[in-house]
Design an enzyme around this catalytic site. Structure first.
Site, PDB file in Angstrom:
ATOM      1  N   HIS A 153       5.391  -8.131  -8.146  1.00 40.15           N
ATOM      2  CA  HIS A 153       6.301  -6.991  -8.156  1.00 40.15           C
ATOM      3  C   HIS A 153       7.002  -6.865  -6.809  1.00 40.15           C
ATOM      4  CE1 HIS A 153       7.968  -3.190  -9.399  1.00 40.15           C
ATOM      5  NE2 HIS A 153       7.328  -2.506  -8.474  1.00 40.15           N
ATOM      6  N   CYS A 180      12.635  -5.646 -11.076  1.00 39.40           N
ATOM      7  CA  CYS A 180      12.262  -5.091  -9.766  1.00 39.40           C
ATOM      8  C   CYS A 180      12.961  -5.823  -8.631  1.00 39.40           C
ATOM      9  CB  CYS A 180      10.756  -5.142  -9.577  1.00 39.40           C
ATOM     10  SG  CYS A 180      10.071  -6.818  -9.547  1.00 39.40           S
ATOM     11  N   ASN A 238       9.709   2.203  -4.356  1.00 38.36           N
ATOM     12  CA  ASN A 238       9.452   1.531  -5.620  1.00 38.36           C
ATOM     13  C   ASN A 238      10.605   1.792  -6.588  1.00 38.36           C
ATOM     14  OD1 ASN A 238       8.050  -0.035  -7.419  1.00 38.36           O
ATOM     15  ND2 ASN A 238       6.476   1.464  -7.863  1.00 38.36           N
TER      16      ASN A 238
END
Length: 468
Positions: free
Chosen positions: A387, A92, A409
């Site tokens: 994250h 991520c 995202n």
């Protein structure tokens, strides 16, 4: 048996007896179990058990009063871009970092050009550099015991696919970038667990060998040569799983509709970095964090929290959330997206892609309270940065204060709100941890604070796990 041995044996038996008595006193006795059982019985327990036994806890704890339509309007929003999918990997940090770089590229070209960077290419060098970081760390600590905290750190975590924006900055600056089209994702790039486990196992084996070489008094040149051979093995394993990194390629830029703009040109990764990023990233941004356990307006650095041995540790200025929000708002108003990270698993309505502290009422469901504040959650390992996502929009009220935020995202375009998540400002305050912002949006006073000599903190700290 002589007198001395008798005394020693007696003392040992007394110590053992004392230990057993202590353990027995601290255990669950029959009386204690009876009291525990009697305290659990309520009229509604059977109905609650029947509901929870057949359903997900989150479905039962969902706060219906908070289930209305989500307001998707944002008063300040940066241009949309394609949403990527990290799949079953912990990359991520890389997806968010490269999102920022490609957004900056589009902004410099008035949104007339777009670029998609290869995650696989940069990930290859991330894994190779982390392998070297581990092996050289083992050499540096080779004279310490295997029980030493730092030695155990390297052997416990020889390789991982998580990271921070520092990794994007150091790796791209060192190895350049390439388009996604010339080095696409492989299965192991999108599903990293098996590859990582095998390379990690080999690194642990190599680490033991290097420790033995130091113990045997081998010369540094011999150790360096052997380490190079070990890294060649790692390189080969990465080539078989991720593909050998491209060294040159032909490429033509395209607009947002996919039409070619200009002629096809020949590039090296470094030349492509210069054409798309155009500057060294290190030194152009600061990293801020909200850690209420520690004094604000102080700078901290996390030892060994880096991707390359010769790179930069994670260094950050600790600020209250409202001050971090102001930095973010200034950047967004100028059309600049930012790398940011959160404890995204908390109070997360996955069906709607919505993060709010009132999404779930676990306390009422279980007849208790969950009363720790942010500092207490961090200190007890209950919460931390898990994250990274790309901060892309904010909605401000009439007084200019943030009401909600939006992030891009990296779980694919169909997830959440067309690949994005929306979070309320109250959730942002509780579960936001890291933000990377260009120095252009930071006051001189904060820049001066950022240049303070940092307090060194250890990577074992509960807040400094890598984003994945």
């Amino acid at each position: 048996m002589n007198t001395t041995k008798s005394i020693v044996l007696a003392l040992c038996l007394m110590a053992a007896g004392g230990a057993c008595a202590q353990q027995s006193d601290g255990g669950i006795s029959a009386d204690m179990l009876s009291r525990i059982r009697s305290a659990q019985s309520t009229a509604a327990d059977k109905a609650l058990f029947n509901a929870i036994a057949s359903n997900k806890i989150d479905d039962i704890a969902f706060n219906f009063a908070n289930s209305g339509d989500i307001d998707t309007h944002f008063s300040v929003e940066t241009p949309k871009q394609s949403i990527h999918d990290q799949k079953s990997s912990g990359r991520c940090w890389m997806f968010s970092g490269l999102n920022v770089l490609r957004s900056d590229f589009a902004k410099r070209h008035a949104d007339s050009l777009r670029v998609e960077f290869s995650h696989d290419y940069l990930f290859f060098y991330d894994q190779l550099e982390k392998a070297n970081l581990m092996l050289q760390g083992v050499v540096d600590c080779a004279k310490k015991s295997m029980d030493d905290t730092r030695v155990q750190f390297f052997f416990k975590n020889p390789l991982n696919d998580g990271g921070t924006f520092c990794g994007v900055s150091d790796l791209a600056g060192k190895y350049g970038l390439v388009p996604k089209s010339v080095q696409p994702e492989t299965f192991s790039a999108e599903n990293t667990s098996r590859m990582s486990a095998l390379v990690s196992s080999k690194l642990r084996e190599f680490g033991l060998e290097l420790r033995q070489m130091v113990a045997d008094g081998k010369k540094p040149a011999a150790i360096k040569e052997r380490k190079t051979q070990m890294l060649a093995t790692v390189y080969h394993m990465l080539c078989l799983t991720l593909g050998e990194p491209v060294s040159e390629f032909d490429y033509a830029f395209r607009d947002k509709d996919g039409k070619q703009v200009g002629e096809v040109r020949h590039y090296t990764p470094r030349q492509f970095y210069d054409a798309t990023v155009g500057r060294q990233l290190n030194g152009t941004f600061i990293m801020v964090m909200n850690d209420p356990r520690r004094p604000y307006h102080k700078t901290y650095e996390v030892e060994y929290d880096r991707h390359t041995y010769d790179g930069h540790n994670w260094k950050y200025l600790n600020l209250p959330t409202d001050e971090i929000a102001q930095l973010a708002i200034a950047s967004l108003k100028d059309g600049r997206k930012m790398y940011s990270s959160y404890d995204v698993g908390k109070q997360f309505d996955r069906k709607r892609g919505y993060l709010d502290t009132a999404n779930y009422d676990y306390g009422t469901l279980f007849g208790t309270t969950f009363g720790m504040d942010k500092a207490q959650r961090i200190a007890t390992f209950d919460s931390g940065s898990t994250h990274a996502m790309t901060l892309t929009a904010v909605d401000l009220d009439a007084d200019g204060k943030p009401v909600k935020w939006k992030v891009e995202n990296s779980w694919g375009p169909s997830y959440g709100q067309a690949g994005c998540l929306i979070m309320t400002n109250r959730w942002f305050g509780e579960y936001m941890f890291r933000l990377v912002v260009d120095k252009a949006y930071v006051s001189d006073a904060l820049l001066k604070e950022y240049e303070q000599k940092p307090v060194m903190v250890m990577p074992e700290d509960p807040l400094f796990g890598v984003d994945d």
